[in-house]
Design a protein around this motif. Sequence first.
Motif, short mmCIF file in Angstrom:
data_model
loop_
_atom_site.label_atom_id
_atom_site.label_comp_id
_atom_site.label_asym_id
_atom_site.label_seq_id
_atom_site.Cartn_x
_atom_site.Cartn_y
_atom_site.Cartn_z
N THR B 261 0.74 -1.31 0.00
CA THR B 261 -0.20 0.12 0.16
C THR B 261 0.67 1.26 0.01
O THR B 261 0.60 2.33 -0.59
CB THR B 261 -0.89 -0.16 1.06
N ARG B 262 1.88 1.33 0.77
CA ARG B 262 2.78 2.35 0.81
C ARG B 262 3.33 2.79 -0.63
O ARG B 262 3.30 3.88 -1.08
CB ARG B 262 4.12 1.95 1.59
N ASN B 263 3.67 1.77 -1.29
CA ASN B 263 4.18 1.99 -2.77
C ASN B 263 3.35 2.31 -3.59
O ASN B 263 3.73 3.01 -4.80
CB ASN B 263 5.06 0.64 -3.08
N SER B 264 2.16 1.89 -3.58
CA SER B 264 1.10 2.32 -4.24
C SER B 264 0.56 3.87 -3.96
O SER B 264 0.35 4.55 -5.08
CB SER B 264 -0.08 1.37 -4.35
N ILE B 265 0.65 4.22 -2.86
CA ILE B 265 0.31 5.64 -2.39
C ILE B 265 1.62 6.47 -2.97
O ILE B 265 1.20 7.56 -3.63
CB ILE B 265 0.39 5.90 -0.95
N ALA B 373 -6.71 -2.32 0.62
CA ALA B 373 -5.67 -1.65 0.14
C ALA B 373 -6.67 -0.45 -0.95
O ALA B 373 -6.15 0.79 -1.05
CB ALA B 373 -4.79 -2.37 -0.83
N GLU B 374 -7.40 -1.05 -1.82
CA GLU B 374 -8.27 -0.22 -2.57
C GLU B 374 -9.04 1.01 -1.71
O GLU B 374 -9.08 1.99 -2.13
CB GLU B 374 -9.36 -0.94 -3.44
N MET B 375 -9.29 0.63 -0.79
CA MET B 375 -10.10 1.50 0.33
C MET B 375 -9.29 2.54 0.65
O MET B 375 -9.51 3.83 0.68
CB MET B 375 -10.95 0.85 1.46
#
Lengths: 91, 418
Positions: B261-265, B373-375
């Motif tokens: 999630t960190r890297n997607s943000i 993660a999507e949320m």
Amino acid sequence: MEVSPGVSVMEAAINNAVPGIDADCGGFCSCATCHVFVNEQWLDKLPPLGPNEDAMLSLSPDRRENSRLSCQIPVVDALDGLVVTTPEFQF
Amino acid sequence: MTETTPQQSKWSMVGKDPQTIPIDQIDLSHPGIWHANEFLPFMARLREEDPVHYCAESAVGPYWSVTKYKDIMEVDTSPHIYSSEPTIGIVDTFEEFTLPAFISMDPPKHDEQRRVVQGVVAPANLKNLEGLIRSRVCEILDGLPLHEEFDWVERVSIELTTQMLATLFDFPFEDRAKLTFWSDVATAIPGGGIVATQEERWQAIQECMAYFTKLWNARVNAAPGNDLISMLAHGEATRNMPPMEYLGNVILLIVGGNDTTRNSISGGVVALNENPAEYDKLRKDRSLIPNMVSEIIRWQTPLAYMRRTAKVDTVLNGKQIKAGDKVVMWYASGNRDEEAIANANSFLIDRPNARQHLSFGFGLHRCMGNRLAEMQLRIVWEEIMKRFSFVEVVGEPERVYSSFVKGYTKLPVVLHPK
């Protein structure tokens, strides 16, 4: 909903923009996000539950006796009038 | 900083010409090209010329690279042929450093253990968490400086995912930085900047174990709660698990809910800066956010691969694979496969069928936290767009030294308010 035979119930739902079906894997029985509950009277008219479908459904917290993956239900004449409902969430 | 720089390793592909290098020498496993952001043309060449590719010699031994979407799908959905045991990492494990967890188990044990913890990240439970996540996102975003440079990775991506993890574990909030450290350690390559040696890595993991054993003991003696540790301590399939298995599952949940999630943000900020027309689309129509979230996850592919081990002799896209062979599914490549995804190399926030990407994997091991993660990403972008007209990247992002965790260690930005 009028659907011609030759597609799955999942595809029919997606093609007609029916909400509540995500179908993340596109119909390969490998994501469980086209989960539906099938009305009792139709259950024995469906093709049998396959091992992959059973395995994917077994991980769903919302699974019930009448749970199926709609990508594994083909639209055929014998299922004319089929009624399914969707869970609150696809997961 | 790092002891082993990519240039020093004889296995690194950095600086080599992806078009002219003999194909049998292409090795995607070395972290060098991922760190240097040079991996894309090597993957493109494999998809084109040798989609199921045997690399006979590498720092991690011989292995197959699976680079096409449909072949990856086949491997991921055939657990009876391609096992997740003994490990899903490219590096073979050593008994004394092995942490068992359900990500590296096959049915039926995988299914039993996963079912126990799955409920905590199921959408029904997430609904209850949305308000809390949003308030934490707002607090973090409101505390950021305007018009001056800062590191988005540290101030937003890490802080937010760490707070989220602390919530899911009901982990002492003041100690939450430990979660980030343990997550980094779990996937660290000794000498890559986080830890210097395997022993140092193992020492940190043992500290993690001691901490979580304390939490387990407290929760097991209390009434069952809705946090992950309580669920493990009281769950029928997990309450008698050996300590190493408990730790393995804890680390799995920390890494699974953290790095990715960190890297997607961070990745979303990078992608929108590289594609200003898409940023404009987003400014004009915020209802694109849920679709954009899927596109960010595809484009970033925060975990580059998953490894399987062939249980039997088999054939994949014409290649003879032997029992015992290491088979690596490069999700980062399948997500750029033009044969499966139109304009796969473009970042398009209004892409049709954006949910059909490989980043979560498919089959029984499909990412358990995908809805969480999507949320999180949806809330982050909803709140960013309320506050800032532009999250401007003002320097070159620094990338993780890993061929597994595909992400950023530094992302300098300047915020422009609305």
